[in-house]
Design an enzyme around this catalytic site. Structure first.
Site, PDB file in Angstrom:
ATOM      1  N   CYS A  68       0.800  -1.178  -0.177  1.00  0.00           N
ATOM      2  CA  CYS A  68      -0.033  -0.100  -0.112  1.00  0.00           C
ATOM      3  C   CYS A  68       0.955   1.079   0.022  1.00  0.00           C
ATOM      4  CB  CYS A  68      -0.910  -0.043   1.053  1.00  0.00           C
ATOM      5  SG  CYS A  68      -0.206   0.432   2.770  1.00  0.00           S
ATOM      6  N   CYS A 137      12.431  -7.302  12.858  1.00  0.00           N
ATOM      7  CA  CYS A 137      12.763  -8.241  12.012  1.00  0.00           C
ATOM      8  C   CYS A 137      12.070  -8.335  10.633  1.00  0.00           C
ATOM      9  CB  CYS A 137      13.115  -9.527  12.557  1.00  0.00           C
ATOM     10  SG  CYS A 137      14.016 -10.755  11.781  1.00  0.00           S
TER      11      CYS A 137
HETATM   12 ZN   LIG Z   1       0.595  -1.593   3.706  1.00  0.00          ZN
END
Ligand SMILES: [Zn+2]
Length: 149
Positions: A68, A137
């Site tokens: 996104c 991580c």
């Molecule tokens: Zn996203």
């Protein structure tokens, strides 16, 4: 600055609201992503360690969610963890990442997802460098590097 207590509180009691929300169907994500990208970001798989050159790159810039494009991390917060996954010690904004308790594999870990589109990013651990002590991580395949914000 977030620390481990904040992370655990978000994971247990609920995450801060994101600035916006991106919701797509599985079919739409499959159209947008490669099979590997889909497995990691939408099905919470983990890429092979040392599978990306992103681990050893520390040039200035920002890292966004592959799905996104929400900015998640600044390269200034990136460090060499030696794990084979790109590692950060702090997100760009408190509400850019959401935290979930992950009890798979018989241990409780904290999963990190994009708070905007729920993409799986990786996990966060309390063994990062000071001052935050956090180690995000991340799967390199879940991130997109840009030179400027
Ligand atoms: Zn996203």
């Amino acid at each position: 600055m977030l620390n481990w207590n904040d992370v655990m509180r978000f994971a247990r009691d609920g995450n801060p609201s994101p600035d916006r929300k991106v919701v797509k169907t599985a079919a739409e994500w499959r159209m947008q992503l490669s099979p590997e990208e889909y497995r990691v970001t939408r099905e919470a798989h983990t890429e092979r360690a040392f599978s990306s050159e992103m681990c050893s790159l520390f040039e200035p810039g920002v890292y966004s969610c592959l799905c996104c494009e929400t900015v998640l991390f600044d390269a200034a917060e990136k460090f060499d963890s030696g794990t084979g996954w790109p590692s950060f010690t702090q997100p760009v904004k408190t509400n850019s990442i959401a935290y979930r308790l992950d009890k798979s594999w018989g241990v409780t870990r904290v999963e990190t997802v994009c708070n905007t589109c729920d993409a799986h990013l990786g996990h966060v651990f309390p063994d990062g460098p000071p001052p935050s002590g956090l180690r995000y991580c991340m799967n390199a395949v879940a991130l997109k590097k840009a030179t400027h914000a």
